[in-house]
Enzyme design. Structure first.
Site, short mmCIF file in Angstrom:
data_model
loop_
_atom_site.label_atom_id
_atom_site.label_comp_id
_atom_site.label_asym_id
_atom_site.label_seq_id
_atom_site.Cartn_x
_atom_site.Cartn_y
_atom_site.Cartn_z
N ASP A 257 0.85 -1.18 0.00
CA ASP A 257 0.00 0.00 0.00
C ASP A 257 0.89 1.24 0.00
O ASP A 257 2.11 1.17 0.11
CB ASP A 257 -0.97 -0.01 1.18
CG ASP A 257 -0.28 -0.03 2.53
OD1 ASP A 257 0.94 0.22 2.57
OD2 ASP A 257 -0.95 -0.30 3.53
N SER A 258 0.27 2.40 -0.12
CA SER A 258 1.03 3.64 -0.29
C SER A 258 1.56 4.19 1.02
O SER A 258 2.42 5.06 1.02
CB SER A 258 0.14 4.70 -0.94
OG SER A 258 -0.88 5.10 -0.04
N GLY A 259 1.04 3.71 2.15
CA GLY A 259 1.37 4.31 3.43
C GLY A 259 0.47 5.47 3.78
O GLY A 259 0.60 6.06 4.86
N GLY A 260 -0.47 5.79 2.88
CA GLY A 260 -1.35 6.93 3.12
C GLY A 260 -2.19 6.79 4.38
O GLY A 260 -2.33 7.74 5.16
N PHE A 261 -2.73 5.59 4.61
CA PHE A 261 -3.57 5.39 5.79
C PHE A 261 -2.77 5.63 7.06
O PHE A 261 -3.24 6.28 7.99
CB PHE A 261 -4.15 3.97 5.78
CG PHE A 261 -4.98 3.65 6.99
CD1 PHE A 261 -6.31 4.01 7.05
CD2 PHE A 261 -4.43 2.98 8.08
CE1 PHE A 261 -7.09 3.73 8.16
CE2 PHE A 261 -5.19 2.69 9.20
CZ PHE A 261 -6.52 3.07 9.24
N GLN B 19 -11.22 7.44 -3.28
CA GLN B 19 -11.55 7.94 -1.95
C GLN B 19 -12.86 8.74 -2.05
O GLN B 19 -13.73 8.37 -2.81
CB GLN B 19 -10.40 8.77 -1.39
CG GLN B 19 -9.17 7.95 -1.03
CD GLN B 19 -9.37 7.11 0.23
OE1 GLN B 19 -10.37 7.22 0.94
NE2 GLN B 19 -8.39 6.26 0.53
N ASP C 209 -8.09 -7.11 1.95
CA ASP C 209 -7.03 -7.27 2.95
C ASP C 209 -7.49 -6.65 4.25
O ASP C 209 -8.36 -5.77 4.27
CB ASP C 209 -5.74 -6.58 2.51
CG ASP C 209 -5.73 -5.10 2.89
OD1 ASP C 209 -5.10 -4.75 3.91
OD2 ASP C 209 -6.39 -4.30 2.20
N CYS D 48 -13.74 -27.00 9.96
CA CYS D 48 -12.50 -26.44 9.41
C CYS D 48 -11.51 -27.55 9.07
O CYS D 48 -11.35 -28.51 9.82
CB CYS D 48 -11.89 -25.46 10.40
SG CYS D 48 -10.38 -24.66 9.80
N CYS E 41 -8.20 -26.99 8.55
CA CYS E 41 -6.81 -26.56 8.80
C CYS E 41 -6.11 -27.50 9.77
O CYS E 41 -6.75 -28.25 10.51
CB CYS E 41 -6.76 -25.11 9.29
SG CYS E 41 -7.09 -24.87 11.05
N CYS F 261 -7.20 -27.27 13.53
CA CYS F 261 -8.47 -27.93 13.86
C CYS F 261 -8.37 -29.45 13.74
O CYS F 261 -9.13 -30.18 14.37
CB CYS F 261 -9.59 -27.39 12.98
SG CYS F 261 -10.05 -25.69 13.39
N HIS G 231 -5.23 -20.56 12.24
CA HIS G 231 -6.62 -20.96 12.02
C HIS G 231 -7.43 -19.85 11.36
O HIS G 231 -8.18 -20.10 10.40
CB HIS G 231 -7.29 -21.36 13.33
CG HIS G 231 -8.78 -21.42 13.23
ND1 HIS G 231 -9.45 -22.47 12.64
CD2 HIS G 231 -9.74 -20.51 13.59
CE1 HIS G 231 -10.74 -22.23 12.64
NE2 HIS G 231 -10.95 -21.06 13.21
#
Length: 472
Positions: free
Chosen positions: A194-198, A290, A367, A405, A407, A410, A436
């Site tokens: 990501d851009s780092g903007g957040f 945005q 994400d 599940c 995985c 589990c 998990h």
């Protein structure tokens, strides 16, 4: 690493295919699983075996791939990123095989679509991503508590890393000297940065905003830094990520219309500058939409971003505290203006009901830190909703975290045991919970893709949300 049974689930079941234990995989098996199928659409493929210990396996690679591998080399440099055909590089480490794939470009193909729901494949220079997909977040070059091998064994095809954090520590120049982020963290697949903007705009008292960019003080040592559209792309070029984001302005909830309009203006301005600057070889630039929490501004933002023209589009600034109904309304307003032939990425969304709702509205990629963050405090995803495994109710619960599940956690551990680990402050507790939760979301995405393929997504969605008893 946490190995898994290589058998997959039947179509339509939760689970989907699971990766085999790399320690037990032969070269030819690994090539068939990770290279032969994704590369089958190419007429020419080159395989470079970068370890003398694998020299005897060249014949098996040739047989599995139907290609002619080159002689082994000790070269430590990255493979060519701009070639007419894929270059497949194989490293050998004590517990895994590491594939470094370079193709000539990107391609996104939608193979099924109905009522806005999409099934697709995003081809990248380092592998294929089946969509819809959830991307585990490795903020500082690692998915917290897990190794790259473990994240891969879960079934993740792509991970996210954070430009802001890696720029501050250890520094993009250091990562570049180490061969780029893929080699630095030993992740073979695609990486989105990501851009780092957040992160920058969350430092409300430590940053100054202008038309040229944003100046901020590091939360680590107080030093002053400036992010401009050009610098953000340069950092991501040093990192060597595959999917890259331009600098944008992300607002918190609520936001006044004047703030939202200015965020739209600056994000669009920086998007146009980023498009003109271009990215490094083997990188795909997304535009970010945005516009705050106004439906009209969101539509305008989508239209302006699409007019600039990007190979993919991200939707930022949602799920930051606004009501869920408003998120759905704003998402629908944006998606209707996004090109059907480009991947769509909803940033920062990771709760199971929100993921399913996003898929229903035509989103391809997601994400969020939520699954890993809550896992470290003992919150577990199940098909009946989230549970706090620390609760006394699970003291003598001998069932798995989730009965359906598939995985490794589990299959092998009980709720009582995982509860004990958390209450005893054992590090294994957060590790198992993280493994998990990410497996749960990988299975959720696989189930959604199966339902889309079968033409019964809406029925599956109602079943899933009906069984999921908590709000998130």
């Amino acid at each position: 690493m946490l190995g898994t049974d290589p058998k997959g689930m039947a179509a339509g079941e939760w689970g989907g295919p699971r990766a085999g234990d790399w320690r037990a995989a032969t070269i030819s098996q690994a090539v068939k699983q990770r290279i032969a199928a994704p590369m089958s659409r190419y007429a020419e493929v080159t395989v470079v075996i970068r370890s003398y210990s694998l020299a005897g396996e060249r014949g098996r690679v040739r047989e599995a791939c139907n290609v002619n591998p080159s002689r082994p080399t000790r070269s430590e440099g990255p493979p060519p990123r701009q070639t007419a055909a894929p270059v497949i590089q194989i490293d050998h480490y004590p517990t895994m095989l590491y594939f470094d794939v370079a193709m000539s470009g990107f391609q996104f193909a939608v193979s099924a679509a109905s009522g806005g729901v999409r099934l697709g494949r995003l081809y990248t220079p380092r592998g294929v991503i089946d969509t819809p997909a959830f991307m585990p977040v490795g903020t500082q070059g690692a998915v917290k508590t897990l190794s790259a091998e473990e994240v891969f064994s879960i079934g993740a095809q792509i991970i996210l890393a954070n430009t802001f954090h890696l720029y501050l520590r250890p520094g993009a120049d250091l990562v570049a000297r180490g061969g780029g982020l893929h080699r630095f963290m030993r992740w073979e697949g695609p990486i989105l940065t990501d851009s780092g903007g957040f992160q920058v705009f969350s430092l409300a008292k430590l940053r100054r905003l202008s038309d040229d960019g944003v100046t901020f003080r590091s939360p680590l040592d107080g030093s002053e830094h400036t992010f401009t559209p050009e610098k953000v792309l340069a950092i991501q070029r040093q990192l060597g990520s595959d999917l890259v984001m331009p600098l944008d302005v992300c607002l918190g909830y609520p936001a006044e219309d004047a703030q939202s309009r200015d965020a739209l203006r600056l994000t669009a301005r920086w998007a146009a500058q980023s498009k003109a600057l271009g990215t490094g070889p083997g990188q795909l630039l997304f535009g970010i939409i945005q516009g705050g929490f106004s439906t009209a501004l969101r539509r305008e933002a989508a239209q302006r971003t699409v007019e600039i023209g990007f190979e993919g589009y991200a939707i930022g600034g949602l799920s930051v505290g606004e009501p869920r109904e408003q998120t759905a309304e704003l998402l629908e307003a944006v998606v209707e203006h996004m090109p059907a032939d480009r991947p769509r990425y909803l940033m920062g969304v990771g709760a199971p009901p929100d993921l399913v709702d996003g898929i229903a509205r035509g989103v391809d990629l997601f994400d969020c830190v939520l699954p890993t963050r809550i896992a470290r405090t003992g919150t577990i995803f199940t098909r009946a909703g989230r549970v706090n495994i620390r609760n006394a109710a699970y003291r003598e619960d001998w069932s798995p975290l989730d009965a359906q599940c598939t995985c490794l956690v589990c299959q092998q551990y009980t709720r009582a045991y995982v509860r004990h680990l958390f209450n005893a402050d054992e590090m294994l507790g957060p590790r198992l919970a993280t493994y998990h939760n990410l497996s749960f979301l990988a299975q959720l995405m696989a189930a959604a893709r199966s339902a889309i393929t079968a033409g019964r997504f809406e029925a599956w969605r109602k079943e899933m949300l009906g069984a999921y008893e908590t709000s998130w």
